[in-house]
Design a protein around this motif. Structure first.
Motif, mmCIF file in Angstrom:
data_model
loop_
_atom_site.group_PDB
_atom_site.id
_atom_site.type_symbol
_atom_site.label_atom_id
_atom_site.label_comp_id
_atom_site.label_asym_id
_atom_site.label_seq_id
_atom_site.Cartn_x
_atom_site.Cartn_y
_atom_site.Cartn_z
ATOM 1 N N THR A 230 0.712 -1.200 0.072
ATOM 2 C CA THR A 230 0.106 0.076 0.138
ATOM 3 C C THR A 230 1.128 1.244 0.081
ATOM 4 O O THR A 230 0.406 2.431 -0.152
ATOM 5 N N HIS A 231 2.163 1.128 0.341
ATOM 6 C CA HIS A 231 2.977 2.321 0.369
ATOM 7 C C HIS A 231 3.551 2.578 -0.957
ATOM 8 O O HIS A 231 4.398 3.679 -1.194
ATOM 9 N N LEU A 232 3.544 1.796 -1.902
ATOM 10 C CA LEU A 232 4.267 1.742 -3.159
ATOM 11 C C LEU A 232 3.296 2.931 -4.172
ATOM 12 O O LEU A 232 2.291 2.915 -4.084
ATOM 13 N N ALA A 233 4.125 3.910 -4.469
ATOM 14 C CA ALA A 233 3.557 5.055 -5.493
ATOM 15 C C ALA A 233 4.585 5.441 -6.317
ATOM 16 O O ALA A 233 5.930 5.353 -6.060
ATOM 17 N N GLY A 234 4.090 6.276 -7.629
ATOM 18 C CA GLY A 234 5.201 6.692 -8.450
ATOM 19 C C GLY A 234 5.303 7.999 -8.167
ATOM 20 O O GLY A 234 4.471 8.782 -7.615
ATOM 21 N N PRO A 235 6.679 8.499 -8.301
ATOM 22 C CA PRO A 235 7.077 9.744 -8.066
ATOM 23 C C PRO A 235 6.189 11.037 -8.707
ATOM 24 O O PRO A 235 6.063 11.951 -8.262
ATOM 25 N N ILE A 236 5.624 10.431 -9.845
ATOM 26 C CA ILE A 236 4.807 11.439 -10.355
ATOM 27 C C ILE A 236 3.385 11.995 -9.691
ATOM 28 O O ILE A 236 2.862 13.026 -9.814
ATOM 29 N N THR A 237 3.138 11.229 -8.766
ATOM 30 C CA THR A 237 1.998 11.562 -7.742
ATOM 31 C C THR A 237 2.669 12.416 -6.568
ATOM 32 O O THR A 237 1.661 12.891 -5.698
ATOM 33 N N ARG A 238 3.894 12.611 -6.570
ATOM 34 C CA ARG A 238 4.346 13.714 -5.389
ATOM 35 C C ARG A 238 4.261 15.109 -5.791
ATOM 36 O O ARG A 238 4.020 15.545 -7.038
ATOM 37 N N VAL A 239 4.756 15.721 -4.721
ATOM 38 C CA VAL A 239 4.492 17.200 -5.072
ATOM 39 C C VAL A 239 5.692 17.394 -5.818
ATOM 40 O O VAL A 239 6.740 17.243 -6.173
ATOM 41 N N GLY A 240 5.088 18.102 -7.091
ATOM 42 C CA GLY A 240 5.832 18.666 -8.261
ATOM 43 C C GLY A 240 6.106 17.444 -9.111
ATOM 44 O O GLY A 240 6.743 17.945 -10.044
ATOM 45 N N GLY A 241 5.829 16.549 -8.926
ATOM 46 C CA GLY A 241 6.210 15.298 -9.793
ATOM 47 C C GLY A 241 5.559 15.439 -11.056
ATOM 48 O O GLY A 241 6.194 14.835 -12.007
ATOM 49 N N ILE A 242 4.530 15.944 -11.317
ATOM 50 C CA ILE A 242 3.908 16.130 -12.628
ATOM 51 C C ILE A 242 4.594 16.963 -13.636
ATOM 52 O O ILE A 242 4.752 16.657 -14.659
ATOM 53 N N LEU A 243 5.522 17.659 -13.009
ATOM 54 C CA LEU A 243 6.196 18.569 -13.955
ATOM 55 C C LEU A 243 7.512 17.658 -14.743
ATOM 56 O O LEU A 243 8.206 18.152 -15.608
ATOM 57 N N VAL A 244 7.657 16.480 -14.113
ATOM 58 C CA VAL A 244 8.589 15.540 -15.018
ATOM 59 C C VAL A 244 8.022 15.079 -16.320
ATOM 60 O O VAL A 244 9.148 15.014 -17.269
ATOM 61 N N LEU A 245 6.772 15.714 -16.601
ATOM 62 C CA LEU A 245 6.401 15.057 -18.006
ATOM 63 C C LEU A 245 6.940 16.158 -18.920
ATOM 64 O O LEU A 245 6.968 15.800 -20.001
ATOM 65 N N ALA A 246 7.387 17.098 -18.577
ATOM 66 C CA ALA A 246 8.075 18.260 -19.318
ATOM 67 C C ALA A 246 9.174 17.479 -20.039
ATOM 68 O O ALA A 246 9.545 18.121 -21.264
ATOM 69 N N ALA A 247 10.041 16.547 -19.646
ATOM 70 C CA ALA A 247 10.801 15.888 -20.376
ATOM 71 C C ALA A 247 10.613 15.182 -21.671
ATOM 72 O O ALA A 247 11.484 14.664 -22.387
#
Length: 348
Positions: A230-247
């Motif tokens: 239940t603790h597993l999560a993608g970094p994209i869900t963390r604070v500011g993580g959505i900005l990684v998609l700019a790459a």
């Protein structure tokens, strides 16, 4: 500047070697193979020595590789590894179910020739040696990774990440990706198109086939165990993580694809999970920057442990810091580069 040097040479004030600035090396050449092997052996021995010293000083230490070792031991004995390892494990009591797939246990089978502590030392020593050898193909500067909190954290918990990063620097290292398919999937997004890669893929497929032949029910058992994560999560869900998609605007670059894929796969958001991000660095300054920044989430992780904060909350806080302090700087590094085809580990 070049014209000034040329005029000085014409007047015999400078030697011919100074005429062309472009002829001067930007970075020192990488060490030769013999030196790389010596460096790899040194790092491997230091890592193995640390493991033995830590196990002697802290008897209660439980390394992550212990799960794979115990699961492989159970498999060798004909027992169910997903019953043998876990909160009520018959071979190894562990706070969570066995999250590793059967191919990881097959890869760990050689370690069962050793007692648990010796198996840790062999595993982490060989992982660190292989990693050092792969890194020095770029140059000495890449060894700064070993000074990062991400590597030190991986060593402290006995994680697979150093071996996974070493495999990513080796085109034929694909079979190792099966040990942690989430991270392996991200690393596979940056695979170079080489003959060694195809051979590695063939070996990986054979390893999966062998695992099914050895225990046909393992996939269902493994998926059932993952429900406890239940603790597993993608970094994209963390604070500011959505900005990684700019790459994605630099999608031709191997490190851009790796960065987005790493941010998208679920994982335990402790610092060892950030080690593959160091494959983004392409210079001494960049790898030193990431190494220094890695100590921010590490401090948060240690603080949470000192305060006995619940595991779920600890991974959330550490994950937020990893996203802000490591993922987003990596995005900036990638966005500054041209959108051309590259491979991981190539010399800048």
């Amino acid at each position: 500047m070049k014209s000034v040097l040329q005029r000085l040479h014409t007047r015999r004030l400078l030697p011919r070697a100074c005429v062309s600035i472009n002829s001067l090396p930007v970075t020192a050449p990488p060490p030769n193979r013999r030196t790389r092997l010596a460096i790899a052996a040194a790092f491997g021995l230091v890592a193995a020595g640390y493991v033995l010293a830590r196990a002697h000083a802290y008897v209660a230490w439980g390394a992550d590789i212990d799960q794979s070792w115990a699961g492989a031991l159970a498999l060798r004995a004909g027992a169910d590894p997903y019953v043998a390892v876990g909160p009520t494990g018959t071979f190894l009591r562990w706070p969570w179910p066995l999250f590793y797939p059967l191919p990881a246990l097959l890869l760990a089978l050689p370690l069962t020739a050793f007692p648990m502590v010796a198996a840790r030392a062999v595993f982490l020593g060989m992982s660190s040696a292989w990693l050092a050898y792969g890194l020095t193909r770029q140059g000495y500067w890449s060894l700064a990774l070993f000074g990062s909190a991400a590597y030190l954290g991986a060593l402290a918990i006995g994680a697979w990440e150093p071996l996974l990063v070493a495999a990513a620097l080796t085109p034929g290292g694909v079979p190792v990706y099966l040990a942690k398919p989430n991270v392996g999937l991200a690393l596979a997004s940056a695979l170079p198109f080489r003959r060694a890669t195809l051979v590695g893929l063939a070996v990986a497929c054979a390893l999966v086939a062998i695992s099914v032949a050895v225990r046909p029910t393992w996939i269902g058992e493994w998926l059932n165990a993952l429900r406890g994560g239940t603790h597993l999560a993608g970094p994209i869900t963390r604070v500011g993580g959505i900005l990684v998609l700019a790459a994605l605007t630099k999608w031709r670059r191997a490190e851009a694809r790796l960065l987005v894929a790493m941010a998208s796969v679920p994982q335990t958001m402790f610092l060892q999970a950030a080690l593959p991000l160091f494959l983004v660095a392409r210079s001494r300054a960049e790898i030193l920057l990431l190494a220094l920044l890695s100590y921010v989430p590490y401090a948060i992780q240690l603080h949470a442990a000192a305060q006995n904060i619940a595991f779920q909350e600890s991974t959330r806080r550490t994950g937020d810091a990893i996203a802000l302090c490591l993922y987003l700087p990596c995005v900036v590094l990638v966005l500054r580069r041209p959108n051309v085809w590259t491979t991981l580990g190539e010399r800048p």
